[in-house]
Design an enzyme around this catalytic site. Structure first.
Site, PDB file in Angstrom:
ATOM      1  N   GLY B  51       0.812  -1.292  -0.370  1.00 54.47           N
ATOM      2  CA  GLY B  51       0.366  -0.236   0.068  1.00 54.47           C
ATOM      3  C   GLY B  51       0.643   1.158  -0.204  1.00 54.47           C
ATOM      4  O   GLY B  51       1.720   1.725  -1.306  1.00 54.47           O
ATOM      5  N   MET B 175       4.570  -7.552  -1.985  1.00 55.10           N
ATOM      6  CA  MET B 175       4.316  -8.858  -1.448  1.00 55.10           C
ATOM      7  C   MET B 175       4.193  -9.913  -1.896  1.00 55.10           C
ATOM      8  O   MET B 175       4.271 -11.286  -2.657  1.00 55.10           O
ATOM      9  CB  MET B 175       3.780  -8.972   0.179  1.00 55.10           C
ATOM     10  CG  MET B 175       4.296  -8.348   1.390  1.00 55.10           C
ATOM     11  SD  MET B 175       5.583  -8.449   2.104  1.00 55.10           S
ATOM     12  CE  MET B 175       6.872  -7.936   1.496  1.00 55.10           C
ATOM     13  N   ALA B 241     -10.085  -8.616  -8.590  1.00 57.05           N
ATOM     14  CA  ALA B 241     -10.196 -10.105  -7.417  1.00 57.05           C
ATOM     15  C   ALA B 241     -11.942 -10.620  -7.268  1.00 57.05           C
ATOM     16  O   ALA B 241     -12.589 -11.574  -7.298  1.00 57.05           O
ATOM     17  CB  ALA B 241      -9.959 -10.177  -6.073  1.00 57.05           C
ATOM     18  N   GLN B 269      -3.705 -11.500  -1.586  1.00 52.09           N
ATOM     19  CA  GLN B 269      -2.597 -10.598  -1.500  1.00 52.09           C
ATOM     20  C   GLN B 269      -3.113  -9.228  -1.974  1.00 52.09           C
ATOM     21  O   GLN B 269      -2.100  -8.530  -1.985  1.00 52.09           O
ATOM     22  CB  GLN B 269      -1.490 -10.990  -1.183  1.00 52.09           C
ATOM     23  CG  GLN B 269      -1.306 -11.181   0.241  1.00 52.09           C
ATOM     24  CD  GLN B 269       0.677 -11.965   0.527  1.00 52.09           C
ATOM     25  OE1 GLN B 269       0.934 -11.344   0.448  1.00 52.09           O
ATOM     26  NE2 GLN B 269       0.992 -13.250   0.088  1.00 52.09           N
ATOM     27  N   THR B 270      -4.416  -9.559  -1.725  1.00 51.31           N
ATOM     28  CA  THR B 270      -4.660  -7.332  -2.807  1.00 51.31           C
ATOM     29  C   THR B 270      -4.342  -6.502  -1.045  1.00 51.31           C
ATOM     30  O   THR B 270      -4.340  -7.694  -0.218  1.00 51.31           O
ATOM     31  CB  THR B 270      -5.841  -7.222  -2.747  1.00 51.31           C
ATOM     32  OG1 THR B 270      -7.285  -7.461  -1.559  1.00 51.31           O
ATOM     33  CG2 THR B 270      -6.497  -8.065  -3.797  1.00 51.31           C
ATOM     34  N   SER B 271      -3.963  -5.271  -0.866  1.00 44.80           N
ATOM     35  CA  SER B 271      -4.024  -4.457  -0.223  1.00 44.80           C
ATOM     36  C   SER B 271      -5.307  -3.994   0.187  1.00 44.80           C
ATOM     37  O   SER B 271      -5.061  -2.540   1.658  1.00 44.80           O
ATOM     38  CB  SER B 271      -3.303  -3.477  -0.700  1.00 44.80           C
ATOM     39  OG  SER B 271      -1.406  -3.850  -0.067  1.00 44.80           O
ATOM     40  N   CYS B 416      15.823 -16.588   4.865  1.00 43.65           N
ATOM     41  CA  CYS B 416      15.787 -17.953   5.341  1.00 43.65           C
ATOM     42  C   CYS B 416      15.126 -18.079   6.023  1.00 43.65           C
ATOM     43  O   CYS B 416      16.018 -17.741   6.844  1.00 43.65           O
ATOM     44  CB  CYS B 416      16.703 -19.259   4.810  1.00 43.65           C
ATOM     45  SG  CYS B 416      18.136 -19.462   5.891  1.00 43.65           S
ATOM     46  N   GLY B 498       0.676  -5.140   7.475  1.00 44.64           N
ATOM     47  CA  GLY B 498       0.060  -6.029   7.239  1.00 44.64           C
ATOM     48  C   GLY B 498      -1.286  -5.348   7.555  1.00 44.64           C
ATOM     49  O   GLY B 498      -1.724  -5.732   6.090  1.00 44.64           O
TER      50      GLY B 498
END
Ligand code: NAD
Ligand code: NAD
Lengths: 561, 561
Positions: B51, B175, B241, B269-271, B416, B498
């Site tokens: 965003g 992301m 979506a 995973q849209t904002s 990792c 998030g």
């Protein structure tokens, strides 16, 4: 999970340590001091002050914290989560020995309802400000703040003298109990409404209040006599503020007999920030209230909130009639507004009205306590402070009055409001006095969270900031992290102090002067940086006096100056 | 106040410093790396990802931060408040060089509406997680997390193999762009709906996505072919979506042709966490959306929220029909619920479903970047990590796939997921490689705020905690303070990452391995303590695997174990 216990806690005094260093010994003694029978409001329930502000979550947690502190090495740090010790980690000698986070909730869930749910499950504790961060020093802590506020109100509204004036207020708890004494020190009479007679008696026993009355007429007759005679004295009226305030307002409006025809200043310090535990509903007995908190919490809260509305409506009435009226930081206006009183915020909070100019210069409630337990140590520091600041007549007056009128509670301690540039000098001097043996044992130095750079509280400390940044809480978080980085002895981050869940975020700091060179280096950094963040925060908000102060002290504020 | 600028920012590479130490040089390079044209989503607006997650408040602030870092001494600390440098204070060599607080608001005011008001006044910046804390490393950062999640879903629902399966998702931003690649790495096909064609093209250019389609039929035909052939490939469908998900759901319910008759996994995973800037309303063009964000923000938000409801309703439909469906941490269920969709939380978040068992052992998104700028440095560390953890086949696989499939963006970096007991060993090894000259320059080591001990986010990382402590944010605050105390190089405290304003509090940490003994001591402390706080937090919540892990590693958790 034990919250009730009949043990009496007294901190060790003298020069023998039970911990491995004075840094951890200091934390242990100050935690215990917070629960000292002469200090805490309800020590057997772990309640220090301010509604249900606790020093530890449960008695088991208290014992575990003590054990952890006794065992802690010079390069270890204890983590305390809402009054429970949760971890011991390796850090280094210049890092804090204790890090504390109390009552913090993710904003969307930051309500009393959710807090109480977690509290009942044993997952939370309300830390207030200095209760859960182990630097409460009894009612003295609040006396000077209240004194400064009343004195400033006298300057602004009554030409600098409160002689023959009277202040109407309520609440004689841990903080509110300072009001009668502070009023008298400022030269005014005080009528304080308190519903719990034991609280009133406690204030009279400790010489914070002069007299007690059971009826309004009785109390007003005393005030009438004292104001006429120009005597500054105080009376505790056993009653409910939600009934007494409206009745006095009614008499004033009706032109019935009242000293001076009206109160000269109106405020309040009931624990309105906590509608479940802090405010007696109108028409209820104290016993009924206490019982129903457990059995019918929702009903208590509903009734308390409705009563607060009536209480604030009377305060708005006084304000509209021209009586200087102030919210004293208990969030009572917010509750009244939520209860539908549109005009609740008509009268100001005490910070924008009287305290912010001090915050702009980093001035706030600096304090220290003598770990020796010996009052002589504090008297020596009183004298040394006067010598260190020979030009500060106001400070000298305060120290003289404090010595004369304030009875120590628990470990002897002193508070005085000083700011950037003075605090680290005071800290270094105290460290020197420990090193030289002039003081019998080390000294802890701290402050309230209600301070210049340590709090975001839009209904209190950061009400009506010049740039509208009232709710920005980056500042106290930076303050806490910087104090950790500087090497304070313990640092805390709290939510909800003073004004209750959802309405504030704030940080505390305590640092030990043990007379060593390392302590001196840490004191110099921390006691400079801590008030400097307050000057920075106010300079950023656009206050000229803060900018001037920053320039005068050579602060480096890249995005601001 | 300038937010737009056409400058392109590239971090310095190589061994020449422009700052006074590698600690501050690292902060400077990583700040710049966050805005590298190959890293940031919209660098000219200072937007890194998620965003409006920014690296600095304005371009003036960016320049001032750079100047301050270039000038900073080894015993000084820079304070950054919501992307603006506000102060430089004296601390000490073992203290962090930078302390950051971004987007923090007092809970009662912690809403997007209030944030935007402050943001417009120039008083705030949204820091997301690693944007404002300078440790975003491009889409790679999210690849492994997404890969682990899809693989775990495959294990739980499809007997360990995703061959011939397809994942329906949306959003190919900073992301979300990791999804097609992660799906493919996990062996599945992926249909990702993305409304902004430039975003889809970016993913194809960087080899994160294989194909592009402009109609649903076209996309489904590709999926049909790949799943049939057992080929793992991905397609970006340019569309909305909120329209595509319901349409696929309709076809599934109607029994119309669909690969496998239904999607095998559904997520998004849209904002959605940012209804004003992050979610295209149904029926709107992208251009119209962008224009109206300025001119009619309230209308945009209203329309976006209504569309999210439809989007989530389709997801609930898939879930009820037995399709594994998960919220991928963008708070879309919360919005749908607020919009009146009672069943919005029917399907779980990805953390309780798949990630928490890792968090219980302190395992999370550990990462490092080569300040030299030389990919060879990272390849050497890949090999060294395999040698350090010879028994960890999963890690070996990941490192091989990452090397093969992931194009570096900006400074070469590797991520990792490793946990308590492994992180500090990795850090010490990297430091040794710097010391010995095996690596050309120092390395920075950090992690996402989405980690084991660093976040309270009841709709995501701390959803459905065993003891109900989802909203308790003492934990990330303690984590941050402990990392300051341990001597991390920079530490940050954010709000709203998030899941948006009001819904999370979290902390970040970065530490530099410059090859010195001092760095080794700090690395050992910080990279042990940081995951240990996660194990502590989960042990306190009652997770057996966390308690076992704590016991196995000899953690001292007084009130817990
Ligand atoms: N302005 C400041 O500097 C400052 C500092 C600290 C605390 N406070 C706030 O002041 C308030 C009081 O703090 P405290 O530590 O004294 O709390 P406390 O809980 O110890 O005392 C509150 C007192 O109010 C009495 N009370 C409750 N309802 C009443 C009613 N209806 N009528 C009369 N008396 C009533 C209680 O019996 C109690 O004695 C709190 O809200 C606190 O947050 C302000
Ligand atoms: N689960 C995790 O590990 C994790 C980690 C980081 C971020 N997130 C969350 O995932 C979300 C996405 O993050 P990001 O960095 O990719 O954000 P971003 O803003 O960079 O990308 C979002 C993308 O969604 C697209 N989009 C918006 N509305 C759409 C619609 N109606 N239909 C199709 N596409 C649409 C946008 O064009 C954009 O490309 C955020 O809410 C973020 O907080 C989750």
């Amino acid at each position: 999970m034990t919250r009730h216990n009949t043990r009496d806690i007294y901190p060790a005094t003298g020069t023998e340590m039970t911990c491995k260093s004075w840094l951890t010994e200091a934390a242990l003694r100050m935690l215990m001091n917070n629960l000292h029978p002469d200090v805490a409001e309800n020590p057997h329930e772990l309640v220090v002050y301010g509604g249900i502000g606790r020093a530890a979550r449960t008695w088991e947690d208290f014992d575990r914290i003590c054990a952890a502190l006794r065992d802690l090495e010079a390069d270890e740090t204890l983590l305390v989560q809402s009054g429970k010790p949760v971890g011991i980690f390796r850090t280094h000698a210049d890092a804090p020995r204790v890090l504390i986070a109390n009552s913090n909730l993710v904003p969307h869930w930051a309500t009393w309802a959710h807090f109480h749910e977690l509290d009942r499950k044993g997952l939370m504790m309300y830390g207030q400000m200095t209760a859960g961060s182990w630097i409460y020093i009894g009612t003295q802590g609040i006396v000077q703040g209240t004194y400064e506020t009343f004195a400033e109100a006298g300057r602004q509204h009554y030409g600098g003298s409160l002689r023959g004036r009277w202040i109407l207020t309520a609440g004689l708890g841990g903080m509110g109990g300072a009001q009668p004494l502070a009023a008298v020190m400022a030269g005014a009479c005080c009528l304080a409404v308190e519903c719990d007679e034991t609280r009133a008696d406690f204030r009279i026993r400790t010489r914070y209040c002069d007299a007690k009355a059971h009826t309004l007429d009785e109390a007003l007759a005393l005030i009438e006599g004292w104001t006429k005679a120009g005597e500054a004295k105080s009376v505790a009226l056993i009653g409910n503020a939600a009934e007494v305030f409206p009745e006095i307002y009614r008499r004033m409006q009706a032109g019935e007999a009242l000293p001076n025809g009206r109160p000269d200043i109106v405020t309040d310090q009931t624990s309105a920030h906590d509608p479940l535990n802090g405010y007696l509903p109108k028409g209820w007995s104290v016993a009924e209230w206490q019982a129903k908190r457990e059995s019918e919490p929702a009903a208590v809260e509903r009734a308390a909130r409705a009563s607060m509305r009536d209480h604030v409506a009377a305060m708005v009435g006084f304000w509209n009639a021209g009586v200087p009226t102030l919210d004293y930081g208990n969030n009572i206006r917010q509750v009244a507004k939520e209860e539908g009183l549109e005009t609740a915020f008509a009268f100001p909070g005490f910070v924008p009205a009287y305290i912010r100019p001090l915050f702009c210069r980093g001035i706030g409630p600096f304090r220290w306590a003598a770990l020796s337990g010996d009052p002589e140590d504090i008297y020596k520091t009183d004298a040394a402070m006067k010598k260190l600041f020979p030009e500060n007549a106001h400070l000298h007056n305060w120290l003289d009055m404090a010595r004369e009128r304030i009875a120590f509670q628990g470990l002897p301690a002193r508070i005085c409001w000083i700011g950037l540039g003075d605090r680290h000098r005071a800290g270094l001097m105290l460290n020197e006095m420990v090193r030289s043996g002039e003081l019998k044992a080390p000294v802890v130095i701290g402050r309230d969270h209600l301070d210049s750079g340590s709090v975001a509280s839009p209904n209190r400390e950061t009400e009506a900031m010049k740039d509208g940044s009232d709710a920005v809480s980056d500042w106290p978080l930076l303050n806490a992290m910087l104090n950790v980085a500087g090497g304070a002895t313990w640092v805390s981050l709290h939510h909800g102090g003073g004004v209750g869940m959802g309405f504030s975020q704030h940080s505390g700091v305590v640092i030990v002067a043990d007379g060593t060179d390392e302590a001196a280096r840490r004191l110099e950094r921390v006691l400079w940086n801590d008030p400097a963040t307050g000057v920075m925060r106010h300079a950023d908000a656009g206050y000229d006096s803060a900018r001037d102060c920053a320039v005068a002290h050579g602060l480096r504020l890249p995005g601001i100056l």
